[in-house]
Enzyme design. Sequence first.
Site, PDB file in Angstrom:
ATOM      1  CD  GLU A 177      -3.236  -3.220   2.590  1.00 20.78           C
ATOM      2  OE1 GLU A 177      -3.871  -3.670   3.560  1.00 20.78           O
ATOM      3  OE2 GLU A 177      -3.317  -2.041   2.213  1.00 20.78           O
ATOM      4  CG  ASP A 218      -2.103   0.955   1.023  1.00 16.28           C
ATOM      5  OD1 ASP A 218      -1.871   2.113   0.618  1.00 16.28           O
ATOM      6  OD2 ASP A 218      -3.244   0.542   1.273  1.00 16.28           O
ATOM      7  CG  PHE A 256      -2.663 -11.218  14.725  1.00 16.89           C
ATOM      8  CD1 PHE A 256      -2.546 -12.302  15.597  1.00 16.89           C
ATOM      9  CD2 PHE A 256      -2.841 -11.468  13.380  1.00 16.89           C
ATOM     10  CE1 PHE A 256      -2.586 -13.607  15.123  1.00 16.89           C
ATOM     11  CE2 PHE A 256      -2.882 -12.769  12.893  1.00 16.89           C
ATOM     12  CZ  PHE A 256      -2.758 -13.835  13.760  1.00 16.89           C
ATOM     13  CB  SER A 299      -6.299   2.140  -0.501  1.00 21.35           C
ATOM     14  OG  SER A 299      -5.026   2.653  -0.227  1.00 21.35           O
TER      15      SER A 299
HETATM   16 ZN   LIG Z   1      -2.918   6.300   2.109  1.00 25.60          ZN
END
Ligand SMILES: [Zn+2]
Length: 549
Positions: free
Chosen positions: A352, A68, A308, A118
Site C-alpha cells: 500500500e 490509497d 520504521f 479504506s
Molecule cells: Zn482517507
Amino acid sequence: MKFKVAALAGAVAVAMATGAQANDLNKIDSVPSYQKYSPWYTQGQANIKAKPFAALSKSRNVILFVGDGMGVSTITAARILEGQLKGMQGEENDLSFDLFPYTGMAKTYNVDAQTPDSAGTMTAMMSGVKTDVGVIGVGEGIVRGDCSTVAGNELVTALELAEIGGKATGIVSTARITHATPAATYAKSADRDWEDNSDMPEEALAQGCTDIAAQLVDFEANLKARFPQADRVDGIDVVMGGGRRHFLPNDAAYNSADAVSSVEGDRTDGRDLTAEWKQAYPQGVYVYDQFGFDAIDPASTSKVFGLFNESHMQYEADRVNDIAGEPSLSEMTSKAIDVLANNKKGYFLMVESGRIDHGHHAGSAYNALTDAIELSNAVKAAVESVDLSNTTIIVTADHSHVFTIAGYPKRGNPILGKVVSVGSDEPELAADGMPYTTVGYMNGYGMRDLGNETDADEIYGYDINAGRMDLSSIDTEASGYHQEALIPLGSETHAGEDVAIYGAGPGAHLVSGTNEQSNIFHIMNQVGKLEANADKELSKPAPWWRRWW
Ligand SMILES: [Zn+2]
C-alpha cells in the site's frame, strides 16, 4: 514382541483408513458459509469465472498494489508531474502501470456508504464481500464499534487463504501497519480506530475484543485457533510499515532510537509486541531504521518485521528528514519480493502507498502526487523482479478524492502551476480578476503557502482558509503550496466515483469491465487458486501419528 508389532501395524492401518474416510466425509471449507454464500461472493465469483479463459488463468504469485486515495485524476496529474520532472511536456509520459496490458474499473461504495472509506473498501478487496464503512475484516452484519457483533461476522481474507494454502505472505505500507488498509488483510475489528488497547472502549476489552496491533503479532496463533487443521500456517513472513507506537508500552524505557515523542508507545497493557514477535520468530529480523533494513539479506531471511516510524512513515518528498532514516516504498517492495520468493509454493503480497490519501486530505497535491509517483516506482521494481508468466500484479485504489484538473491550460503547462492558455504566456484571470491553478479541491483546508515545506501535515497547525485567494505573487509549484478549496472542512474528503484497476501477468484480463470492488478478491482467488488450495489443505487427513497419539 511379535504381537506388539502386529498391534502397531493394525493401529496404523486403522488410523489411515479413518483418515481416508474423514477426507471424503468431512470436507472442510476455508471460507465460512455466511461469506461463501453471500450474494457479493457468489455473484462476484460467477462474474469472474464467466470471463473468457478464466479457468485457464493460473498464477503462483499474486501482488496487490493499493494506492490509497489514488483516483483517476491523481493518476493523470502524477503522470504529468513525473514527465515534467524528467524534462518532458508531461502529458505523454507513462507511469509504470500505465503500460500494463489490461485495465478495468471498480465501483467503490460500501454497503452503507455512497462514498467509502479504506476499511470497508479494503475488506471488500481482501474478502470478496462488501461491508460497512469503518470496519475491518468483518461482514455487513457488524455494528460499528460494538465488539459483541464481531463473533460470527469474521471474514477470511486472501492473505489468510494464502497462508492456509502454504504460500508465503507479506504486507507493506507507508501508513501505520495497523491502519485500515493493511489491517484489513489480517485483522477482524468492529472499528478501524482500535489500533492498540488504549484506543478501545472498556466494554469492548471486557467482551474479549483485541486491538489491531495485537492481532498482527498474534496472527499465526489466531489463524491456527480458527483452523486447527491448517498445518502449513507459519505467520506473515514480511511486515513492513509505520506505527511503532501501537506495539510498544506507554513507557519511555521502550523508546526507539528515532522516537519523535517523549514517550513513543501508547499501549497501556504493558505488552511489548516487538519483543513478543522476536520471541515467536527467533529466526526473524526486527528492524526499525534504514540501517537495519539495508542489513537484511533476503537469501537467508524468512521473516521480517519492520516498523520504521512511530506513526505513519514519511511522505516520500519528506523522507530525507526522518531521524534514523527509512526505506522508500520501492525499496521495501523489492526486499519483500526477494524474501517471499524463497517459498517454492509462491506468495501473496499486498503493498500500500498509504500517504497519497494523507497528502490529499491535507490539501497538498505536491505530497499526494510525489507519493503516487513513488508507487509507480514500486510497481516498476516489482515488474523487474518477478516473472510475469507466473506472477499476477494488480494495481488499484481503494477510493478517489475530490481532486480536479480544471481550466484550459496549454500543453506542457506545469501541472502544479497557474492556468496559462494556448497562445498566452500570462496566467488566465477568473471573473474575480485573480489567477487560478489547474489542480484544486472541492473541499478541505484551503489555500496556504508553506514555501519549501515537504510535510503536508504541517497545515493542521493553521486555520482553515477555504475560498478564493489572490495567487498573483505566490509560487503554486512549491512543495509547501496547498491548493484552494471551495467548501471549508477540517480535512479534504474522499470522492465516490469509480477507480481504475490495472492488471499484468496471468489472468490480468479479468480486471476488465466495470467491477464491484469486491471482485478484485475473486480475480486474485481465481488466478491464485487461494480458496481451492486452502480447502485442500484443511481437508487433508491429519498425519496418522497425530491421530494415533
Ligand atoms: Zn482517507
